[in-house]
Design a protein around this motif. Sequence first.
Motif, PDB file in Angstrom:
ATOM      1  N   ALA A 114       7.545  -4.326   5.312  1.00 24.21           N
ATOM      2  CA  ALA A 114       8.590  -3.313   5.520  1.00 24.21           C
ATOM      3  C   ALA A 114       8.064  -1.927   5.183  1.00 24.21           C
ATOM      4  O   ALA A 114       7.590  -1.695   4.074  1.00 24.21           O
ATOM      5  N   ASP A 115       8.109  -1.052   6.170  1.00 27.95           N
ATOM      6  CA  ASP A 115       7.809   0.371   5.963  1.00 27.95           C
ATOM      7  C   ASP A 115       9.090   1.109   6.334  1.00 27.95           C
ATOM      8  O   ASP A 115       9.310   1.440   7.500  1.00 27.95           O
ATOM      9  N   VAL A 116       9.959   1.304   5.364  1.00 28.27           N
ATOM     10  CA  VAL A 116      11.328   1.758   5.630  1.00 28.27           C
ATOM     11  C   VAL A 116      11.406   3.270   5.755  1.00 28.27           C
ATOM     12  O   VAL A 116      10.582   3.995   5.218  1.00 28.27           O
ATOM     13  N   ASP A 117      12.443   3.739   6.470  1.00 29.75           N
ATOM     14  CA  ASP A 117      12.628   5.180   6.634  1.00 29.75           C
ATOM     15  C   ASP A 117      13.078   5.838   5.334  1.00 29.75           C
ATOM     16  O   ASP A 117      12.491   6.820   4.878  1.00 29.75           O
ATOM     17  N   GLU A 175      -5.408   3.535   9.487  1.00 36.09           N
ATOM     18  CA  GLU A 175      -5.328   2.601   8.365  1.00 36.09           C
ATOM     19  C   GLU A 175      -3.946   1.972   8.293  1.00 36.09           C
ATOM     20  O   GLU A 175      -3.797   0.788   8.018  1.00 36.09           O
ATOM     21  N   TRP A 176      -2.931   2.793   8.555  1.00 38.65           N
ATOM     22  CA  TRP A 176      -1.546   2.296   8.562  1.00 38.65           C
ATOM     23  C   TRP A 176      -1.387   1.211   9.620  1.00 38.65           C
ATOM     24  O   TRP A 176      -0.767   0.166   9.367  1.00 38.65           O
ATOM     25  N   LEU A 177      -1.966   1.439  10.802  1.00 37.57           N
ATOM     26  CA  LEU A 177      -1.884   0.454  11.881  1.00 37.57           C
ATOM     27  C   LEU A 177      -2.621  -0.837  11.510  1.00 37.57           C
ATOM     28  O   LEU A 177      -2.202  -1.930  11.878  1.00 37.57           O
ATOM     29  N   VAL A 194       0.841  -1.190   0.000  1.00 38.73           N
ATOM     30  CA  VAL A 194       0.000   0.000   0.000  1.00 38.73           C
ATOM     31  C   VAL A 194       0.882   1.249   0.000  1.00 38.73           C
ATOM     32  O   VAL A 194       1.999   1.233   0.520  1.00 38.73           O
ATOM     33  N   SER A 195       0.402   2.316  -0.606  1.00 39.95           N
ATOM     34  CA  SER A 195       1.098   3.596  -0.553  1.00 39.95           C
ATOM     35  C   SER A 195       0.846   4.228   0.812  1.00 39.95           C
ATOM     36  O   SER A 195      -0.271   4.210   1.323  1.00 39.95           O
ATOM     37  N   THR A 196       1.878   4.778   1.416  1.00 43.22           N
ATOM     38  CA  THR A 196       1.738   5.411   2.733  1.00 43.22           C
ATOM     39  C   THR A 196       1.755   6.933   2.630  1.00 43.22           C
ATOM     40  O   THR A 196       1.752   7.618   3.650  1.00 43.22           O
ATOM     41  N   LEU A 197       1.736   7.461   1.404  1.00 49.26           N
ATOM     42  CA  LEU A 197       1.888   8.904   1.177  1.00 49.26           C
ATOM     43  C   LEU A 197       0.853   9.711   1.946  1.00 49.26           C
ATOM     44  O   LEU A 197       1.184  10.651   2.654  1.00 49.26           O
ATOM     45  N   ARG A 224      16.083   8.852  -0.327  1.00 49.37           N
ATOM     46  CA  ARG A 224      14.719   9.257  -0.704  1.00 49.37           C
ATOM     47  C   ARG A 224      13.715   8.452   0.116  1.00 49.37           C
ATOM     48  O   ARG A 224      13.998   7.365   0.604  1.00 49.37           O
ATOM     49  N   ARG A 225      12.529   9.010   0.252  1.00 54.21           N
ATOM     50  CA  ARG A 225      11.444   8.296   0.925  1.00 54.21           C
ATOM     51  C   ARG A 225      10.877   7.240  -0.017  1.00 54.21           C
ATOM     52  O   ARG A 225      10.797   7.461  -1.229  1.00 54.21           O
ATOM     53  N   ALA A 226      10.441   6.133   0.530  1.00 52.39           N
ATOM     54  CA  ALA A 226       9.825   5.086  -0.289  1.00 52.39           C
ATOM     55  C   ALA A 226       8.317   5.312  -0.409  1.00 52.39           C
ATOM     56  O   ALA A 226       7.704   4.954  -1.408  1.00 52.39           O
ATOM     57  N   ASN A 227       7.713   5.919   0.637  1.00 45.95           N
ATOM     58  CA  ASN A 227       6.271   6.223   0.651  1.00 45.95           C
ATOM     59  C   ASN A 227       5.411   5.003   0.354  1.00 45.95           C
ATOM     60  O   ASN A 227       4.403   5.087  -0.349  1.00 45.95           O
ATOM     61  N   ALA A 228       5.815   3.860   0.873  1.00 46.56           N
ATOM     62  CA  ALA A 228       5.047   2.633   0.633  1.00 46.56           C
ATOM     63  C   ALA A 228       5.378   1.612   1.707  1.00 46.56           C
ATOM     64  O   ALA A 228       6.443   1.647   2.325  1.00 46.56           O
ATOM     65  N   MET A 229       4.429   0.697   1.931  1.00 47.75           N
ATOM     66  CA  MET A 229       4.673  -0.472   2.759  1.00 47.75           C
ATOM     67  C   MET A 229       4.842  -1.648   1.806  1.00 47.75           C
ATOM     68  O   MET A 229       3.991  -1.878   0.941  1.00 47.75           O
TER      69      MET A 229
END
Length: 308
Positions: free
Chosen positions: A99-102, A14-16, A5-8, A83-88
């Motif tokens: 993985a929801d990376v920094d 929802e993220w939780l 999923v996109s975390t943008l 850069r941000r990945a903006n995704a899980m």
Amino acid sequence: MKKLVSTLNLDKKEWLKYRKKGIGGSDAGAVCGLNPYRTAMQVYNDKISDAIEEIDNEAMRQGREFEDYVARRFTEATGKKVRRANAMFYHESYPFMLADVDRMVVGENAGLECKTASPFMAEHWKDGKIPLSYQIQCYHYMSVCDADAWYIAVLIYGREFKYCRLERDEEMLSDLVRIEQDFWENHVQKRILPEPDGSKLADSVIADYFKRSMAGSIPLKGFDEKLKRREELKGDIERMEKEKKKIEQELKIYMGEAERAENESYRVSWKSVSSSRIDEPRLKEEQPEVYAKYQKTIQSRRLMVKAA
């Protein structure tokens, strides 16, 4: 790796919810029994529960706020852009690994984990050391993202900034996948509580999980050797506690009225302290209505073991 999923612009609730679909990087250390602040039992409880707990505190908030700063300092120190990945993401072969990376490192098959630490925790980062749960987190990300390496950078408030590169270790990754797969398939999916580890955290999880007792008795099977060992340990602990107290008593007699004693190896203090507390018997006698008003019933269960 594949994007779950996109975390943008993803709402925190929802993220939780998405985090409950698998094992994340911050869960991995606990699942492996290497996180001093969280147990596998707590991770299990979180994954099987429908409840969404938005736990937050000042330390967590500061960690989020300083993430950008740590990433910038990493770029300044290394010359590497991030850069941000903006995704899980999830692992292609093991989709329960999330993985929801920094940050991802530009031009490298690698990522960056940003951390902050109190000066009181500086010892855990001394001489190139990295707390084990954070190492596991980085290897977890390497596995999910099929990365060659992972960087970890830490800001120790008011003291220093440092970073380290962890190289891909196939044996380590294989062991990690095996442990996480066992946890997910044999515990979470089957709704079987993981083995306890003897910690106070495990105590609190068990107490919360089995809150109330039901009248009746069940056969006690398979515990004779463990209970025998428990009795042996109980005796050993009592003897060691008595020996410890004796040393402390000798030390107090030696110090007399002195507040401190020290040498090259130890510093000892025995200070006068004062504290205040409610005189419950007096309150109950003189102000019974007030006492009754503020009485609180706490439900708990007490374990007692008696040898036959």
